[in-house]
Design a protein around this motif. Structure first.
Motif, PDB file in Angstrom:
ATOM      1  N   LYS A  11     -31.140   1.524   1.222  1.00 46.94           N
ATOM      2  CA  LYS A  11     -30.026   0.817   0.608  1.00 46.94           C
ATOM      3  C   LYS A  11     -29.692  -0.444   1.385  1.00 46.94           C
ATOM      4  O   LYS A  11     -29.443  -1.492   0.813  1.00 46.94           O
ATOM      5  N   SER A  12     -29.701  -0.367   2.711  1.00 50.33           N
ATOM      6  CA  SER A  12     -29.372  -1.539   3.512  1.00 50.33           C
ATOM      7  C   SER A  12     -30.451  -2.611   3.385  1.00 50.33           C
ATOM      8  O   SER A  12     -30.159  -3.795   3.409  1.00 50.33           O
ATOM      9  N   ALA A  13     -31.722  -2.201   3.240  1.00 48.90           N
ATOM     10  CA  ALA A  13     -32.798  -3.167   3.085  1.00 48.90           C
ATOM     11  C   ALA A  13     -32.685  -3.882   1.746  1.00 48.90           C
ATOM     12  O   ALA A  13     -32.952  -5.086   1.654  1.00 48.90           O
ATOM     13  N   ALA A  14     -32.292  -3.171   0.699  1.00 49.33           N
ATOM     14  CA  ALA A  14     -32.166  -3.791  -0.614  1.00 49.33           C
ATOM     15  C   ALA A  14     -31.014  -4.791  -0.634  1.00 49.33           C
ATOM     16  O   ALA A  14     -31.090  -5.835  -1.271  1.00 49.33           O
ATOM     17  N   LYS A  15     -29.955  -4.501   0.059  1.00 47.18           N
ATOM     18  CA  LYS A  15     -28.816  -5.406   0.100  1.00 47.18           C
ATOM     19  C   LYS A  15     -29.139  -6.676   0.866  1.00 47.18           C
ATOM     20  O   LYS A  15     -28.687  -7.747   0.515  1.00 47.18           O
ATOM     21  N   SER A  16     -29.945  -6.579   1.912  1.00 45.07           N
ATOM     22  CA  SER A  16     -30.233  -7.740   2.742  1.00 45.07           C
ATOM     23  C   SER A  16     -31.116  -8.759   2.025  1.00 45.07           C
ATOM     24  O   SER A  16     -31.104  -9.927   2.365  1.00 45.07           O
ATOM     25  N   LYS A  17     -31.907  -8.346   1.045  1.00 42.60           N
ATOM     26  CA  LYS A  17     -32.770  -9.283   0.314  1.00 42.60           C
ATOM     27  C   LYS A  17     -31.953 -10.279  -0.496  1.00 42.60           C
ATOM     28  O   LYS A  17     -32.304 -11.443  -0.592  1.00 42.60           O
ATOM     29  N   THR A  18     -30.866  -9.847  -1.095  1.00 36.84           N
ATOM     30  CA  THR A  18     -30.062 -10.722  -1.943  1.00 36.84           C
ATOM     31  C   THR A  18     -28.841 -11.266  -1.222  1.00 36.84           C
ATOM     32  O   THR A  18     -28.068 -12.015  -1.813  1.00 36.84           O
ATOM     33  N   ALA A  19     -28.655 -10.909   0.032  1.00 38.39           N
ATOM     34  CA  ALA A  19     -27.469 -11.356   0.770  1.00 38.39           C
ATOM     35  C   ALA A  19     -27.528 -12.864   0.982  1.00 38.39           C
ATOM     36  O   ALA A  19     -28.561 -13.429   1.329  1.00 38.39           O
ATOM     37  N   GLY A  20     -26.423 -13.546   0.735  1.00 39.97           N
ATOM     38  CA  GLY A  20     -26.333 -14.988   0.969  1.00 39.97           C
ATOM     39  C   GLY A  20     -26.853 -15.845  -0.165  1.00 39.97           C
ATOM     40  O   GLY A  20     -26.857 -17.066  -0.062  1.00 39.97           O
ATOM     41  N   LYS A  21     -27.304 -15.245  -1.256  1.00 38.53           N
ATOM     42  CA  LYS A  21     -27.821 -16.014  -2.390  1.00 38.53           C
ATOM     43  C   LYS A  21     -26.793 -16.004  -3.511  1.00 38.53           C
ATOM     44  O   LYS A  21     -26.185 -14.980  -3.792  1.00 38.53           O
ATOM     45  N   THR A  22     -26.635 -17.151  -4.139  1.00 37.32           N
ATOM     46  CA  THR A  22     -25.709 -17.224  -5.264  1.00 37.32           C
ATOM     47  C   THR A  22     -26.423 -16.792  -6.526  1.00 37.32           C
ATOM     48  O   THR A  22     -27.646 -16.679  -6.557  1.00 37.32           O
ATOM     49  N   THR A  23     -25.663 -16.588  -7.583  1.00 36.83           N
ATOM     50  CA  THR A  23     -26.276 -16.174  -8.847  1.00 36.83           C
ATOM     51  C   THR A  23     -27.170 -17.266  -9.397  1.00 36.83           C
ATOM     52  O   THR A  23     -28.172 -16.974 -10.044  1.00 36.83           O
ATOM     53  N   GLY A  24     -26.839 -18.528  -9.142  1.00 36.23           N
ATOM     54  CA  GLY A  24     -27.693 -19.623  -9.603  1.00 36.23           C
ATOM     55  C   GLY A  24     -29.055 -19.586  -8.939  1.00 36.23           C
ATOM     56  O   GLY A  24     -30.083 -19.809  -9.586  1.00 36.23           O
ATOM     57  N   ASP A  25     -29.076 -19.295  -7.632  1.00 32.21           N
ATOM     58  CA  ASP A  25     -30.349 -19.191  -6.915  1.00 32.21           C
ATOM     59  C   ASP A  25     -31.176 -18.034  -7.452  1.00 32.21           C
ATOM     60  O   ASP A  25     -32.391 -18.150  -7.646  1.00 32.21           O
ATOM     61  N   LEU A  26     -30.518 -16.923  -7.686  1.00 26.48           N
ATOM     62  CA  LEU A  26     -31.225 -15.751  -8.198  1.00 26.48           C
ATOM     63  C   LEU A  26     -31.791 -16.005  -9.582  1.00 26.48           C
ATOM     64  O   LEU A  26     -32.907 -15.587  -9.902  1.00 26.48           O
ATOM     65  N   LYS A  27     -31.036 -16.723 -10.423  1.00 25.71           N
ATOM     66  CA  LYS A  27     -31.523 -17.034 -11.772  1.00 25.71           C
ATOM     67  C   LYS A  27     -32.730 -17.955 -11.705  1.00 25.71           C
ATOM     68  O   LYS A  27     -33.695 -17.778 -12.439  1.00 25.71           O
TER      69      LYS A  27
END
Length: 109
Positions: free
Chosen positions: A37-53
């Motif tokens: 769970k902690s590894a999955a959270k760290s992948k998207t940490a610090g990214k905005t929704t625009g970056d993810l899109k």
């Protein structure tokens, strides 16, 4: 006819009839589930929704390009012509006396 339910075991080791220790599988899995769970959270940490899109659409375009290339390759006679049947090059049609068993397609030709 009677049925019996299984009872839960403790997380502590218990000796069975042969004297070997047994452990509860759920207790061991709980250790690993927290780290996942902690590894999955760290992948998207610090990214905005625009970056993810943007990343998502870039991956989708790359996948579409890959699938178009795969479809183009599948049009080759090696894949579309049934006479090739597992061969890279079309097998020769030998006379009846000279036919041999083919290991690739399991047919005599």
């Amino acid at each position: 006819m009677f049925s019996q339910a299984q009872s839960k075991k403790d997380a502590t080791p218990a000796a069975d009839s042969r004297g070997t220790a047994t452990y509860d599988a759920n207790a061991e899995n709980s250790i690993f589930s927290n780290s996942k769970k902690s590894a999955a959270k760290s992948k998207t940490a610090g990214k905005t929704t625009g970056d993810l899109k943007r990343e998502y659409y870039a991956r989708m375009e790359a996948n579409a390009k890959k699938y178009e290339k795969m479809a183009k390759d599948m049009e080759k006679p090696q894949y579309s012509d049934p006479s090739y049947f597992g061969h890279k090059h079309k097998p020769k049609k030998n006379p009846v006396g000279k036919k041999k068993f083919c290991k690739e397609c399991r047919i005599r030709h």
